[in-house]
Enzyme design. Structure first.
Site, PDB file in Angstrom:
ATOM      1  N   HIS A 114       0.837  -1.191   0.000  1.00  0.00           N
ATOM      2  CA  HIS A 114       0.000   0.000   0.000  1.00  0.00           C
ATOM      3  C   HIS A 114       0.875   1.244   0.000  1.00  0.00           C
ATOM      4  CE1 HIS A 114      -2.126   3.238   2.434  1.00  0.00           C
ATOM      5  NE2 HIS A 114      -2.810   3.171   1.319  1.00  0.00           N
ATOM      6  N   SER A 115       0.608   2.176  -0.912  1.00  0.00           N
ATOM      7  CA  SER A 115       1.271   3.478  -0.937  1.00  0.00           C
ATOM      8  C   SER A 115       2.786   3.302  -1.010  1.00  0.00           C
ATOM      9  CB  SER A 115       0.839   4.282   0.289  1.00  0.00           C
ATOM     10  OG  SER A 115       1.173   5.636   0.161  1.00  0.00           O
ATOM     11  N   MET A 116       3.542   3.753  -0.011  1.00  0.00           N
ATOM     12  CA  MET A 116       4.980   3.546  -0.026  1.00  0.00           C
ATOM     13  C   MET A 116       5.318   2.069  -0.146  1.00  0.00           C
ATOM     14  SD  MET A 116       7.871   4.435   2.874  1.00  0.00           S
ATOM     15  CE  MET A 116       7.515   2.937   3.830  1.00  0.00           C
TER      16      MET A 116
END
Length: 320
Positions: A114-116
């Site tokens: 998720h995301s980073m």
């Protein structure tokens, strides 16, 4: 939803187990769901989050036949911090994830990020493609970039912040009564309400979940009571070095695994045209846009739909 008036943390949710992975260079804390004999899956959280971000998705993945290990990245949650004087580089997380997989005895595994964490997953999947079975990226693909002509100023900003941090650290070491490492909150709920307004804003239920592995109680010798963030403050420093867009695209081209990109309608990717350009470079890429915000896998209103789409992709037979 967690009890909003709670005064105690529950860093290991019901149904999960706590792991401590002994890596060559640090201890990595993690949560695990499912049977260790099932298909291996590593779940990677976003910046300033922790393994609790998968508290809804991981149990569904476990029921679908996966052994899910969600580590706290270095400097986050209950994992060790990088050594004093060192900066945090995104690419170092690839080595940490690979070391965690080796510690678990995995030679090939699925990645969900998720995301980073999606950025780390996409870098690792491109750099070590034969190790990755399938790849799921939740509102993230690749990394933030710095153009060639801005590389020196990017490092300059990081060095300036680093110098200030070293000076402050020395002052704290010299102080008779070292100050708290950050703002103290009177309650877990107050800290959660502050987290709701952070980067990748979340609803209260999601913020409370993240707080379970993000807060530490103030030591009794301090007059102020309450809680503070236990993550390493250096995580908020400017990165000294970032990939260029051309380098990002080279990593994406190298990904062999079937890959799913889930974009949130109210997430952080919709207004970034470079994400679509990267997606088009995936050899076996699928994309879905779902209702929800950046933490669509964690917020209760969208978690179930997100889980069903992820599991449908993971269980589908690969196309010849």
């Amino acid at each position: 939803m967690l009890d909003q008036e709670q005064h105690k943390l529950t860093p290991v949710p019901q149904g999960a187990t706590s792991l401590v992975l002994e890596l060559p260079h640090l201890q990595m804390a993690a949560l695990a769901w499912g049977n260790p004999d099932d298909r291996p899956l590593m779940a990677l959280h976003g910046w300033l989050d922790n393994a609790m971000t998968f508290v809804h998705l991981a149990p569904e993945l476990a029921r679908a036949g996966y052994y899910v290990v969600a580590p706290d990245f270095a400097g986050h949650g209950f994992s060790d911090w990088r050594p004093a004087g060192q900066a945090y580089l995104l690419m170092e997380n690839c080595f940490d994830v690979q070391a965690a997989a080796l510690a678990l005895g995995w030679s090939r595994f699925t990645l969900v990020g998720h995301s980073m964490g999606a950025g780390v997953a996409s870098l690792l999947a491109g750099a070590h493609p034969d190790a990755i079975d399938k790849l799921v990226m939740l509102d993230g693909l690749g990394t933030l970039t710095t153009p060639d002509e801005e590389a020196a100023s990017q490092l300059g900003r990081a060095l300036g912040r680093w110098i200030g941090h070293q000076q402050k650290r020395q002052e704290q070491l010299d102080a008779a009564f070292p100050p708290l490492p950050g703002k103290a909150y009177s309650s877990i709920r107050e800290a959660a309400e502050a987290r709701m307004k952070g980067v990748g804003a979340v609803d209260l239920g999601a913020a409370l979940q993240l707080c379970q592995r993000a807060l530490k109680r103030v030591d009794v010798e301090h007059q102020a009571g309450g809680w503070y963030w236990q993550s390493d403050s250096r995580l908020r420093h400017p990165s000294p070095w970032r990939l260029t867009e051309a380098q990002n695209q080279a990593f994406v081209r190298a990904i062999k695994a079937p890959a799913l990109l889930l974009e949130a309608e109210s997430g952080l990717l919709i207004e970034r045209p470079e994400i679509e350009e990267r997606f088009q470079l995936l050899a076996q890429g699928q994309k879905r846009v779902l209702v929800g915000g950046h933490h669509l896998h964690l917020e209760e209103a969208t978690a179930a739909k997100t889980a069903s789409v992820v599991i449908e992709f993971l269980l589908a037979e690969p196309h010849e």
